[in-house]
Design an enzyme around this catalytic site. Structure first.
Site, PDB file in Angstrom:
ATOM      1  N   CYS A   1       0.756  -0.727  -0.230  1.00 21.11           N
ATOM      2  CA  CYS A   1      -0.142  -0.399   0.308  1.00 21.11           C
ATOM      3  C   CYS A   1       0.957   1.136  -0.078  1.00 21.11           C
ATOM      4  CB  CYS A   1      -0.949   0.202   0.838  1.00 21.11           C
ATOM      5  SG  CYS A   1      -1.517   1.713   1.769  1.00 21.11           S
TER       6      CYS A   1
ATOM      7  N   CYS B   1      -3.365   7.828  -0.597  1.00 16.73           N
ATOM      8  CA  CYS B   1      -4.904   7.208  -1.200  1.00 16.73           C
ATOM      9  C   CYS B   1      -6.243   8.600  -0.610  1.00 16.73           C
ATOM     10  CB  CYS B   1      -5.408   6.709  -1.926  1.00 16.73           C
ATOM     11  SG  CYS B   1      -4.056   5.233  -2.548  1.00 16.73           S
TER      12      CYS B   1
ATOM     13  N   THR C   1      -3.851   5.226   8.319  1.00 16.99           N
ATOM     14  CA  THR C   1      -2.495   4.298   6.923  1.00 16.99           C
ATOM     15  C   THR C   1      -1.419   5.254   7.228  1.00 16.99           C
ATOM     16  OG1 THR C   1      -4.097   3.068   5.940  1.00 16.99           O
ATOM     17  CG2 THR C   1      -2.123   3.460   4.831  1.00 16.99           C
TER      18      THR C   1
ATOM     19  N   GLU D   1       0.309   1.177   9.412  1.00 11.42           N
ATOM     20  CA  GLU D   1      -0.631   2.249  10.274  1.00 11.42           C
ATOM     21  C   GLU D   1       0.007   2.885  11.437  1.00 11.42           C
ATOM     22  OE1 GLU D   1      -1.625  -1.021   8.250  1.00 11.42           O
ATOM     23  OE2 GLU D   1      -2.986   0.259   6.867  1.00 11.42           O
TER      24      GLU D   1
ATOM     25  N   HIS E   1     -13.217   6.233  -1.141  1.00  9.79           N
ATOM     26  CA  HIS E   1     -11.901   4.529  -0.824  1.00  9.79           C
ATOM     27  C   HIS E   1     -12.412   3.531  -1.494  1.00  9.79           C
ATOM     28  CE1 HIS E   1      -7.829   4.608   0.298  1.00  9.79           C
ATOM     29  NE2 HIS E   1      -7.859   3.477   1.351  1.00  9.79           N
TER      30      HIS E   1
ATOM     31  N   TYR F   1      -9.837   0.904  -4.413  1.00  9.81           N
ATOM     32  CA  TYR F   1      -8.773  -0.380  -4.025  1.00  9.81           C
ATOM     33  C   TYR F   1      -9.267  -1.215  -5.241  1.00  9.81           C
ATOM     34  CZ  TYR F   1      -8.436  -0.515   0.706  1.00  9.81           C
ATOM     35  OH  TYR F   1      -8.487  -0.197   2.619  1.00  9.81           O
TER      36      TYR F   1
ATOM     37  N   CYS G   1      -6.159  -0.638  -6.576  1.00 10.84           N
ATOM     38  CA  CYS G   1      -4.387  -1.404  -6.033  1.00 10.84           C
ATOM     39  C   CYS G   1      -4.551  -2.988  -5.430  1.00 10.84           C
ATOM     40  CB  CYS G   1      -4.111  -0.218  -4.640  1.00 10.84           C
ATOM     41  SG  CYS G   1      -5.234  -0.637  -3.156  1.00 10.84           S
TER      42      CYS G   1
ATOM     43  N   GLU H   1      -5.699  -5.519   5.656  1.00 12.01           N
ATOM     44  CA  GLU H   1      -6.229  -4.383   5.464  1.00 12.01           C
ATOM     45  C   GLU H   1      -7.250  -4.257   4.021  1.00 12.01           C
ATOM     46  OE1 GLU H   1      -3.925  -1.699   2.313  1.00 12.01           O
ATOM     47  OE2 GLU H   1      -3.555  -0.403   4.355  1.00 12.01           O
TER      48      GLU H   1
HETATM   49 FE1  SF4 Z   1      -3.400   1.733   0.291  1.00 14.20          FE
HETATM   50 FE2  SF4 Z   1      -4.450   1.093  -2.218  1.00 14.20          FE
HETATM   51 FE3  SF4 Z   1      -5.944   2.557   0.160  1.00 14.20          FE
HETATM   52 FE4  SF4 Z   1      -3.981   3.648  -2.021  1.00 14.20          FE
HETATM   53  S1  SF4 Z   1      -5.934   2.687  -1.844  1.00 14.20           S
HETATM   54  S2  SF4 Z   1      -3.760   3.907   1.067  1.00 14.20           S
HETATM   55  S3  SF4 Z   1      -2.878   1.685  -1.681  1.00 14.20           S
HETATM   56  S4  SF4 Z   1      -5.155   0.888   0.995  1.00 14.20           S
END
Ligand code: SF4
Length: 491
Positions: free
Chosen positions: A92, A96, A183, A248, A283, A287, A290, A436
Protein backbone atom coordinates in the site's frame (compact mmCIF):
# COMPACT_ATOMS: atom_id res chain seq x y z
CA UNK A 1 11.66 13.19 1.94
CA UNK A 2 13.36 16.47 2.82
CA UNK A 3 9.99 17.82 3.88
CA UNK A 4 9.43 15.15 6.50
CA UNK A 5 13.03 14.60 7.58
CA UNK A 6 13.10 17.08 10.40
CA UNK A 7 9.88 17.88 12.15
CA UNK A 8 10.46 19.72 15.37
CA UNK A 9 7.35 18.80 17.29
CA UNK A 10 6.44 15.50 15.63
CA UNK A 11 6.14 12.86 18.32
CA UNK A 12 6.37 9.52 16.57
CA UNK A 13 6.89 6.26 18.45
CA UNK A 14 7.88 2.88 17.01
CA UNK A 15 8.16 -0.13 19.31
CA UNK A 16 8.48 2.06 22.38
CA UNK A 17 11.12 4.44 21.02
CA UNK A 18 10.77 8.00 19.77
CA UNK A 19 11.72 8.38 16.11
CA UNK A 20 13.16 11.71 15.04
CA UNK A 21 13.88 10.95 11.37
CA UNK A 22 11.39 8.63 9.68
CA UNK A 23 13.40 8.61 6.45
CA UNK A 24 16.31 6.72 8.03
CA UNK A 25 14.51 4.73 10.73
CA UNK A 26 14.78 1.07 9.66
CA UNK A 27 11.20 0.29 10.60
CA UNK A 28 9.67 3.22 8.73
CA UNK A 29 12.05 3.66 5.81
CA UNK A 30 10.32 1.09 3.53
CA UNK A 31 7.08 2.92 4.20
CA UNK A 32 8.60 6.30 3.35
CA UNK A 33 9.90 4.80 0.09
CA UNK A 34 6.42 3.57 -0.74
CA UNK A 35 5.06 7.10 -0.26
CA UNK A 36 7.93 8.38 -2.38
CA UNK A 37 6.80 6.13 -5.23
CA UNK A 38 3.67 8.29 -5.58
CA UNK A 39 5.87 11.33 -6.23
CA UNK A 40 8.32 9.50 -8.48
CA UNK A 41 5.45 8.15 -10.60
CA UNK A 42 4.88 11.65 -11.98
CA UNK A 43 8.41 11.61 -13.43
CA UNK A 44 8.66 8.03 -14.66
CA UNK A 45 7.94 7.27 -18.26
CA UNK A 46 5.43 4.47 -17.73
CA UNK A 47 3.30 6.39 -15.24
CA UNK A 48 4.00 10.04 -16.03
CA UNK A 49 0.74 10.68 -17.90
CA UNK A 50 -1.41 8.82 -15.42
CA UNK A 51 0.20 10.43 -12.38
CA UNK A 52 -0.28 14.02 -13.59
CA UNK A 53 -3.42 16.08 -14.07
CA UNK A 54 -4.25 19.68 -14.82
CA UNK A 55 -5.65 21.55 -11.84
CA UNK A 56 -8.12 24.35 -12.67
CA UNK A 57 -7.62 25.61 -9.10
CA UNK A 58 -4.02 26.70 -9.60
CA UNK A 59 -3.91 26.51 -13.41
CA UNK A 60 -0.99 24.13 -13.32
CA UNK A 61 -0.21 20.49 -13.69
CA UNK A 62 -0.27 18.70 -10.33
CA UNK A 63 0.46 15.24 -9.03
CA UNK A 64 -2.76 13.27 -9.38
CA UNK A 65 -2.66 12.44 -5.67
CA UNK A 66 -3.67 16.04 -4.91
CA UNK A 67 -6.06 16.44 -7.84
CA UNK A 68 -9.80 17.09 -7.69
CA UNK A 69 -11.51 14.75 -10.18
CA UNK A 70 -12.90 16.61 -13.18
CA UNK A 71 -14.86 13.76 -14.77
CA UNK A 72 -15.18 9.98 -15.12
CA UNK A 73 -11.84 9.86 -16.97
CA UNK A 74 -10.10 11.14 -13.85
CA UNK A 75 -11.83 8.51 -11.72
CA UNK A 76 -10.73 5.81 -14.16
CA UNK A 77 -7.18 7.18 -14.18
CA UNK A 78 -7.14 6.87 -10.39
CA UNK A 79 -7.91 3.14 -10.50
CA UNK A 80 -5.36 2.56 -13.26
CA UNK A 81 -2.67 4.53 -11.46
CA UNK A 82 -3.22 2.63 -8.22
CA UNK A 83 -2.84 -0.70 -10.00
CA UNK A 84 0.45 0.43 -11.57
CA UNK A 85 1.78 1.78 -8.29
CA UNK A 86 1.16 -1.54 -6.59
CA UNK A 87 3.50 -3.03 -9.20
CA UNK A 88 6.19 -0.52 -8.28
CA UNK A 89 5.83 -0.90 -4.51
CA UNK A 90 4.39 -4.35 -3.73
CA UNK A 91 2.46 -2.74 -0.91
CA UNK A 92 0.00 0.00 0.00
CA UNK A 93 1.48 3.38 -0.94
CA UNK A 94 -0.68 5.17 1.62
CA UNK A 95 -1.36 8.46 -0.14
CA UNK A 96 -4.88 7.77 -1.42
CA UNK A 97 -6.71 8.35 1.86
CA UNK A 98 -5.67 11.98 2.00
CA UNK A 99 -6.54 12.34 -1.68
CA UNK A 100 -10.02 10.92 -1.10
CA UNK A 101 -10.42 13.26 1.87
CA UNK A 102 -9.62 16.24 -0.38
CA UNK A 103 -12.23 15.18 -2.96
CA UNK A 104 -14.80 14.55 -0.24
CA UNK A 105 -14.31 17.94 1.36
CA UNK A 106 -14.45 19.59 -2.05
CA UNK A 107 -17.93 18.15 -2.54
CA UNK A 108 -19.21 18.72 1.00
CA UNK A 109 -17.98 22.31 1.31
CA UNK A 110 -19.28 22.91 -2.25
CA UNK A 111 -22.72 21.69 -1.20
CA UNK A 112 -22.58 23.94 1.86
CA UNK A 113 -21.82 26.88 -0.43
CA UNK A 114 -24.70 25.95 -2.77
CA UNK A 115 -26.92 26.09 0.32
CA UNK A 116 -25.67 29.57 1.17
CA UNK A 117 -22.83 28.88 3.62
CA UNK A 118 -19.70 29.70 1.66
CA UNK A 119 -17.25 30.12 4.54
CA UNK A 120 -16.07 26.52 4.59
CA UNK A 121 -15.78 26.48 0.80
CA UNK A 122 -13.50 29.49 0.81
CA UNK A 123 -11.29 27.98 3.51
CA UNK A 124 -11.13 24.64 1.76
CA UNK A 125 -10.15 26.12 -1.61
CA UNK A 126 -7.31 28.05 0.07
CA UNK A 127 -6.17 24.87 1.74
CA UNK A 128 -6.39 22.97 -1.56
CA UNK A 129 -4.16 25.57 -3.19
CA UNK A 130 -1.66 25.19 -0.33
CA UNK A 131 -1.65 21.40 -0.85
CA UNK A 132 -1.47 21.46 -4.64
CA UNK A 133 1.31 24.05 -4.86
CA UNK A 134 3.48 22.09 -2.40
CA UNK A 135 2.46 18.61 -3.62
CA UNK A 136 1.94 17.58 0.00
CA UNK A 137 1.64 14.03 1.26
CA UNK A 138 -1.58 13.83 3.26
CA UNK A 139 -3.01 11.23 5.57
CA UNK A 140 -6.75 10.93 6.00
CA UNK A 141 -7.78 10.18 9.57
CA UNK A 142 -11.28 8.88 9.94
CA UNK A 143 -11.58 5.81 12.20
CA UNK A 144 -12.10 6.91 15.79
CA UNK A 145 -11.10 4.54 18.57
CA UNK A 146 -14.88 4.31 19.29
CA UNK A 147 -14.84 3.06 22.92
CA UNK A 148 -18.09 1.21 23.64
CA UNK A 149 -19.36 0.28 20.18
CA UNK A 150 -23.05 0.31 21.16
CA UNK A 151 -22.94 3.91 22.42
CA UNK A 152 -23.04 7.09 20.40
CA UNK A 153 -20.10 9.52 20.70
CA UNK A 154 -21.87 11.77 23.22
CA UNK A 155 -22.87 8.75 25.36
CA UNK A 156 -19.37 7.32 25.79
CA UNK A 157 -17.88 6.92 29.28
CA UNK A 158 -14.65 8.25 27.74
CA UNK A 159 -15.71 11.53 26.09
CA UNK A 160 -12.59 11.41 23.89
CA UNK A 161 -13.50 8.03 22.34
CA UNK A 162 -14.35 10.08 19.24
CA UNK A 163 -12.37 13.17 18.21
CA UNK A 164 -14.22 16.26 19.46
CA UNK A 165 -14.06 19.99 19.95
CA UNK A 166 -13.22 20.79 23.57
CA UNK A 167 -12.85 24.54 23.30
CA UNK A 168 -13.80 27.31 20.91
CA UNK A 169 -11.53 30.36 20.75
CA UNK A 170 -11.48 33.54 18.68
CA UNK A 171 -8.62 32.25 16.58
CA UNK A 172 -9.62 28.58 16.30
CA UNK A 173 -10.60 25.44 18.18
CA UNK A 174 -8.98 22.96 20.53
CA UNK A 175 -9.58 19.29 19.67
CA UNK A 176 -9.07 16.13 21.66
CA UNK A 177 -9.35 12.40 20.89
CA UNK A 178 -7.61 9.79 18.73
CA UNK A 179 -7.93 8.09 15.37
CA UNK A 180 -6.83 4.48 14.89
CA UNK A 181 -5.43 2.41 11.98
CA UNK A 182 -4.32 5.50 10.11
CA UNK A 183 -2.47 4.50 6.97
CA UNK A 184 0.95 6.04 6.45
CA UNK A 185 0.49 8.46 9.32
CA UNK A 186 4.16 8.81 10.35
CA UNK A 187 5.32 9.67 6.82
CA UNK A 188 3.03 12.56 5.90
CA UNK A 189 3.30 16.33 5.82
CA UNK A 190 -0.24 16.86 7.07
CA UNK A 191 -3.29 14.98 8.26
CA UNK A 192 -6.91 15.68 7.33
CA UNK A 193 -9.39 14.62 10.00
CA UNK A 194 -12.93 13.57 9.09
CA UNK A 195 -15.79 12.32 11.28
CA UNK A 196 -16.14 8.55 11.21
CA UNK A 197 -19.92 8.21 11.30
CA UNK A 198 -23.19 10.02 10.89
CA UNK A 199 -23.77 12.17 13.98
CA UNK A 200 -26.93 13.39 15.71
CA UNK A 201 -27.56 16.79 17.27
CA UNK A 202 -26.33 15.48 20.64
CA UNK A 203 -23.04 14.59 18.98
CA UNK A 204 -22.48 18.05 17.46
CA UNK A 205 -19.12 18.52 19.23
CA UNK A 206 -17.91 15.43 17.36
CA UNK A 207 -18.97 16.71 13.94
CA UNK A 208 -15.63 18.25 13.08
CA UNK A 209 -13.23 18.15 10.16
CA UNK A 210 -9.89 19.92 10.00
CA UNK A 211 -6.29 19.66 8.76
CA UNK A 212 -3.06 20.06 10.72
CA UNK A 213 0.63 19.53 9.94
CA UNK A 214 1.90 16.36 11.61
CA UNK A 215 4.33 18.31 13.76
CA UNK A 216 1.61 20.39 15.40
CA UNK A 217 2.15 20.52 19.19
CA UNK A 218 -0.05 17.96 20.95
CA UNK A 219 -0.09 15.44 18.09
CA UNK A 220 1.32 12.02 19.04
CA UNK A 221 1.71 9.08 16.64
CA UNK A 222 2.17 5.47 17.80
CA UNK A 223 3.03 3.21 14.86
CA UNK A 224 1.49 -0.29 14.81
CA UNK A 225 3.37 -3.57 14.31
CA UNK A 226 3.00 -5.75 11.23
CA UNK A 227 3.64 -9.35 10.31
CA UNK A 228 7.38 -9.99 9.73
CA UNK A 229 8.17 -6.38 10.59
CA UNK A 230 11.31 -7.22 12.60
CA UNK A 231 12.88 -8.44 9.34
CA UNK A 232 13.21 -4.81 8.28
CA UNK A 233 15.89 -4.39 10.94
CA UNK A 234 18.02 -7.35 9.82
CA UNK A 235 19.87 -5.59 7.04
CA UNK A 236 19.46 -8.38 4.48
CA UNK A 237 18.16 -7.98 0.97
CA UNK A 238 16.02 -11.10 0.57
CA UNK A 239 14.25 -11.92 3.83
CA UNK A 240 13.27 -8.45 4.92
CA UNK A 241 11.51 -5.93 2.82
CA UNK A 242 14.09 -4.88 0.28
CA UNK A 243 11.27 -3.38 -1.79
CA UNK A 244 8.73 -1.40 0.22
CA UNK A 245 6.21 -1.72 3.02
CA UNK A 246 3.52 0.40 4.56
CA UNK A 247 2.45 1.15 8.09
CA UNK A 248 -0.57 2.17 10.07
CA UNK A 249 -0.71 3.95 13.38
CA UNK A 250 -2.69 5.58 16.11
CA UNK A 251 -2.79 9.38 16.04
CA UNK A 252 -3.63 11.13 19.28
CA UNK A 253 -4.81 14.74 19.47
CA UNK A 254 -3.84 15.86 22.92
CA UNK A 255 -5.63 19.22 23.13
CA UNK A 256 -4.44 20.34 19.72
CA UNK A 257 -5.05 23.88 18.50
CA UNK A 258 -6.52 24.22 14.98
CA UNK A 259 -6.80 27.71 13.46
CA UNK A 260 -10.18 28.55 11.88
CA UNK A 261 -8.80 28.59 8.35
CA UNK A 262 -8.14 24.85 8.68
CA UNK A 263 -11.56 23.90 10.03
CA UNK A 264 -13.84 22.54 7.25
CA UNK A 265 -16.80 21.27 9.27
CA UNK A 266 -17.77 22.62 12.65
CA UNK A 267 -20.57 21.14 14.72
CA UNK A 268 -22.98 20.98 11.76
CA UNK A 269 -23.80 17.32 12.32
CA UNK A 270 -26.21 17.16 9.35
CA UNK A 271 -23.29 16.94 6.92
CA UNK A 272 -21.60 14.00 8.62
CA UNK A 273 -23.77 11.29 6.98
CA UNK A 274 -23.12 12.44 3.40
CA UNK A 275 -19.46 13.11 4.19
CA UNK A 276 -18.86 9.58 5.48
CA UNK A 277 -20.68 7.99 2.57
CA UNK A 278 -18.89 10.04 -0.07
CA UNK A 279 -15.47 9.38 1.43
CA UNK A 280 -16.08 5.65 1.94
CA UNK A 281 -17.22 5.15 -1.65
CA UNK A 282 -14.19 7.03 -2.98
CA UNK A 283 -11.84 4.77 -1.05
CA UNK A 284 -13.75 1.59 -1.86
CA UNK A 285 -13.45 2.40 -5.56
CA UNK A 286 -9.66 2.80 -5.18
CA UNK A 287 -9.30 -0.68 -3.71
CA UNK A 288 -10.29 -2.12 -7.08
CA UNK A 289 -7.02 -0.66 -8.41
CA UNK A 290 -4.43 -1.12 -5.67
CA UNK A 291 -5.46 -4.60 -4.58
CA UNK A 292 -5.65 -5.95 -8.13
CA UNK A 293 -2.13 -4.53 -8.59
CA UNK A 294 -0.96 -6.54 -5.58
CA UNK A 295 -2.85 -9.50 -7.04
CA UNK A 296 -0.65 -9.16 -10.16
CA UNK A 297 2.47 -9.34 -7.98
CA UNK A 298 1.19 -12.52 -6.35
CA UNK A 299 0.05 -14.14 -9.59
CA UNK A 300 3.44 -13.31 -11.10
CA UNK A 301 5.34 -14.78 -8.14
CA UNK A 302 3.21 -17.95 -8.19
CA UNK A 303 3.75 -18.34 -11.95
CA UNK A 304 7.51 -17.89 -11.68
CA UNK A 305 7.69 -20.29 -8.75
CA UNK A 306 5.74 -22.85 -10.76
CA UNK A 307 8.35 -22.44 -13.50
CA UNK A 308 11.12 -22.86 -10.94
CA UNK A 309 9.93 -26.37 -10.20
CA UNK A 310 8.80 -27.19 -13.74
CA UNK A 311 5.02 -27.33 -13.19
CA UNK A 312 3.90 -24.11 -14.88
CA UNK A 313 2.10 -25.91 -17.71
CA UNK A 314 0.52 -28.68 -15.65
CA UNK A 315 -3.29 -28.58 -15.99
CA UNK A 316 -4.01 -28.17 -12.28
CA UNK A 317 -1.57 -25.24 -12.06
CA UNK A 318 -2.91 -23.61 -15.20
CA UNK A 319 -6.42 -23.92 -13.77
CA UNK A 320 -5.38 -22.29 -10.49
CA UNK A 321 -3.64 -19.46 -12.30
CA UNK A 322 -6.76 -18.84 -14.39
CA UNK A 323 -8.87 -18.75 -11.23
CA UNK A 324 -6.50 -16.18 -9.72
CA UNK A 325 -6.77 -14.03 -12.83
CA UNK A 326 -10.56 -14.19 -12.72
CA UNK A 327 -10.64 -13.15 -9.05
CA UNK A 328 -8.13 -10.37 -9.63
CA UNK A 329 -9.74 -8.89 -12.71
CA UNK A 330 -13.16 -8.97 -11.01
CA UNK A 331 -11.89 -6.56 -8.36
CA UNK A 332 -10.41 -4.28 -11.00
CA UNK A 333 -13.54 -4.37 -13.19
CA UNK A 334 -15.74 -3.27 -10.31
CA UNK A 335 -13.35 -0.38 -9.59
CA UNK A 336 -13.55 0.68 -13.24
CA UNK A 337 -17.35 0.36 -13.32
CA UNK A 338 -17.60 2.57 -10.23
CA UNK A 339 -15.47 5.14 -12.07
CA UNK A 340 -17.15 5.15 -15.48
CA UNK A 341 -20.57 5.33 -13.82
CA UNK A 342 -19.53 8.29 -11.67
CA UNK A 343 -21.72 11.34 -11.36
CA UNK A 344 -21.50 15.05 -10.65
CA UNK A 345 -22.67 16.17 -7.21
CA UNK A 346 -22.06 19.90 -7.61
CA UNK A 347 -23.19 22.35 -10.26
CA UNK A 348 -19.55 23.12 -11.00
CA UNK A 349 -18.32 19.50 -10.88
CA UNK A 350 -17.67 17.49 -7.75
CA UNK A 351 -17.33 14.15 -9.50
CA UNK A 352 -18.11 11.15 -7.38
CA UNK A 353 -18.03 7.41 -8.00
CA UNK A 354 -21.04 5.14 -8.43
CA UNK A 355 -21.61 4.03 -4.82
CA UNK A 356 -23.08 0.60 -5.67
CA UNK A 357 -20.15 -0.47 -7.81
CA UNK A 358 -17.63 1.08 -5.42
CA UNK A 359 -19.11 -1.01 -2.62
CA UNK A 360 -19.08 -4.10 -4.84
CA UNK A 361 -15.38 -3.46 -5.57
CA UNK A 362 -14.54 -3.23 -1.89
CA UNK A 363 -16.65 -6.25 -0.97
CA UNK A 364 -14.84 -8.35 -3.56
CA UNK A 365 -11.58 -7.06 -2.13
CA UNK A 366 -12.66 -8.16 1.35
CA UNK A 367 -12.91 -11.74 0.02
CA UNK A 368 -10.80 -12.40 -3.05
CA UNK A 369 -7.27 -11.58 -1.80
CA UNK A 370 -7.57 -14.48 0.67
CA UNK A 371 -8.55 -16.79 -2.20
CA UNK A 372 -5.76 -15.49 -4.42
CA UNK A 373 -3.21 -15.95 -1.63
CA UNK A 374 -4.41 -19.49 -0.92
CA UNK A 375 -4.08 -20.47 -4.58
CA UNK A 376 -0.62 -18.90 -4.78
CA UNK A 377 0.52 -20.80 -1.68
CA UNK A 378 -0.93 -23.97 -3.16
CA UNK A 379 1.09 -23.54 -6.36
CA UNK A 380 4.31 -22.41 -4.65
CA UNK A 381 4.34 -25.24 -2.12
CA UNK A 382 5.10 -25.47 1.59
CA UNK A 383 8.41 -23.69 1.06
CA UNK A 384 6.49 -20.40 1.40
CA UNK A 385 6.18 -21.15 5.10
CA UNK A 386 9.42 -23.05 5.71
CA UNK A 387 12.21 -21.63 3.53
CA UNK A 388 15.59 -21.12 5.22
CA UNK A 389 16.83 -17.63 5.89
CA UNK A 390 18.94 -15.68 3.40
CA UNK A 391 21.61 -15.73 6.09
CA UNK A 392 21.79 -19.53 5.78
CA UNK A 393 22.36 -19.07 2.09
CA UNK A 394 25.10 -16.57 2.81
CA UNK A 395 26.85 -18.94 5.23
CA UNK A 396 29.67 -20.53 3.21
CA UNK A 397 29.54 -23.69 5.35
CA UNK A 398 26.06 -24.62 4.09
CA UNK A 399 25.54 -22.50 0.97
CA UNK A 400 26.52 -25.28 -1.41
CA UNK A 401 24.17 -27.76 0.22
CA UNK A 402 21.25 -25.34 0.18
CA UNK A 403 21.85 -24.43 -3.45
CA UNK A 404 21.78 -28.13 -4.30
CA UNK A 405 18.61 -28.96 -2.38
CA UNK A 406 16.55 -25.80 -2.92
CA UNK A 407 16.95 -25.93 -6.67
CA UNK A 408 14.19 -27.16 -8.97
CA UNK A 409 14.86 -26.75 -12.71
CA UNK A 410 18.60 -26.23 -13.29
CA UNK A 411 18.11 -22.91 -15.15
CA UNK A 412 16.79 -21.15 -12.04
CA UNK A 413 19.31 -20.86 -9.20
CA UNK A 414 18.21 -21.57 -5.63
CA UNK A 415 18.76 -17.96 -4.58
CA UNK A 416 16.32 -16.73 -7.24
CA UNK A 417 13.72 -19.21 -6.06
CA UNK A 418 14.22 -18.00 -2.50
CA UNK A 419 13.76 -14.39 -3.61
CA UNK A 420 10.42 -15.24 -5.22
CA UNK A 421 9.35 -17.25 -2.18
CA UNK A 422 10.07 -14.32 0.12
CA UNK A 423 8.30 -11.88 -2.17
CA UNK A 424 5.25 -14.12 -2.21
CA UNK A 425 5.37 -14.51 1.55
CA UNK A 426 5.85 -10.81 2.23
CA UNK A 427 3.05 -9.67 -0.09
CA UNK A 428 0.49 -12.46 0.20
CA UNK A 429 0.62 -12.72 4.00
CA UNK A 430 0.80 -8.98 4.49
CA UNK A 431 -1.44 -6.56 6.31
CA UNK A 432 -1.69 -4.67 3.00
CA UNK A 433 -3.18 -7.57 1.03
CA UNK A 434 -5.17 -9.34 3.75
CA UNK A 435 -6.23 -7.43 6.86
CA UNK A 436 -6.35 -4.05 5.15
CA UNK A 437 -8.45 -5.66 2.40
CA UNK A 438 -11.04 -6.74 4.94
CA UNK A 439 -11.18 -3.69 7.19
CA UNK A 440 -9.75 -0.78 5.20
CA UNK A 441 -12.41 1.61 3.83
CA UNK A 442 -14.98 -0.09 6.05
CA UNK A 443 -15.48 -3.70 7.13
CA UNK A 444 -17.63 -6.06 4.98
CA UNK A 445 -20.81 -5.41 7.00
CA UNK A 446 -20.64 -1.74 6.01
CA UNK A 447 -20.82 -2.68 2.33
CA UNK A 448 -23.80 -4.97 2.92
CA UNK A 449 -25.64 -2.12 4.61
CA UNK A 450 -25.04 -0.08 1.47
CA UNK A 451 -26.19 -2.91 -0.83
CA UNK A 452 -29.46 -3.12 1.08
CA UNK A 453 -29.93 0.61 0.97
CA UNK A 454 -29.06 1.13 -2.66
CA UNK A 455 -30.68 -1.90 -4.26
CA UNK A 456 -34.36 -1.50 -5.08
CA UNK A 457 -35.86 -4.83 -3.99
CA UNK A 458 -39.41 -3.62 -4.64
CA UNK A 459 -38.54 -2.81 -8.22
CA UNK A 460 -36.88 -6.21 -8.66
CA UNK A 461 -40.02 -7.80 -7.19
CA UNK A 462 -42.18 -5.92 -9.70
CA UNK A 463 -40.01 -7.21 -12.56
CA UNK A 464 -40.33 -10.80 -11.31
CA UNK A 465 -44.09 -10.43 -10.80
CA UNK A 466 -44.61 -8.97 -14.26
CA UNK A 467 -42.77 -11.85 -15.90
CA UNK A 468 -44.58 -14.49 -13.86
CA UNK A 469 -47.91 -12.65 -14.06
CA UNK A 470 -48.32 -12.48 -10.32
CA UNK A 471 -50.77 -9.75 -9.32
CA UNK A 472 -50.92 -9.85 -5.55
CA UNK A 473 -48.92 -7.29 -3.64
CA UNK A 474 -48.39 -8.10 0.02
CA UNK A 475 -47.62 -5.25 2.36
CA UNK A 476 -46.34 -6.60 5.65
CA UNK A 477 -46.67 -4.32 8.68
CA UNK A 478 -42.90 -4.53 9.11
CA UNK A 479 -41.43 -4.68 5.66
CA UNK A 480 -37.74 -5.38 5.03
CA UNK A 481 -35.71 -2.23 4.64
CA UNK A 482 -37.05 -0.38 1.58
CA UNK A 483 -34.63 1.27 -0.82
CA UNK A 484 -33.42 4.52 0.63
CA UNK A 485 -31.52 6.98 -1.50
CA UNK A 486 -27.87 7.30 -0.67
CA UNK A 487 -26.93 10.30 1.48
CA UNK A 488 -25.42 11.91 -1.55
CA UNK A 489 -28.55 11.40 -3.66
CA UNK A 490 -30.40 13.27 -0.93
CA UNK A 491 -28.01 16.22 -1.06
FE1 SF4 B 1 -3.35 1.89 0.35
FE2 SF4 B 1 -4.94 1.05 -1.58
FE3 SF4 B 1 -5.91 2.66 0.34
FE4 SF4 B 1 -4.20 3.57 -1.52
S1 SF4 B 1 -6.31 2.81 -1.87
S2 SF4 B 1 -4.12 3.97 0.68
S3 SF4 B 1 -2.86 1.81 -1.83
S4 SF4 B 1 -5.15 0.56 0.61
Amino acid sequence: MEGIRERKHAKIYVMGKRVTDVTTNLFLKPSVLSFKATFDAAFQEDTRDLARAFSPFINEEVNRFVHIHQGPQDLVAKVKLLRRLSHKTGTCFQRCVGWDALNTLYIITGKMAERGDGVYRERFLKYLEHVQRRDLALAGAMTDVKGVRTLRPSEQPNPDAYVRVVEERDDGIIVSGAKANITGIAAVDEVIVLPTRAMTEQDAAYAVSFAVPLDTPGVVVVVGRQINDARRMEGGDIDGVPYMAHHEGLIIFNNVFVPWDRVFLYKDWRWTGPLVEIFASFHRQGYGGCKSGLGDVIIGAAYELAKAIGVDNKPNVVDKLAEMVFLNESMYSAGLAASWEGSKLLKEGGWWVNPMYANVAKHLVARFPYEISKLAHDIAGGIVGTAPSEFDLKNEEIRGLLEKYLQGVPEIPAEERLRLVRLLENVSVSVGFLIESVHGAGSPAAQKIMFNRLYDYEKAGEIAKALSRVKVTVKWPKAPEPRRPSESEKL
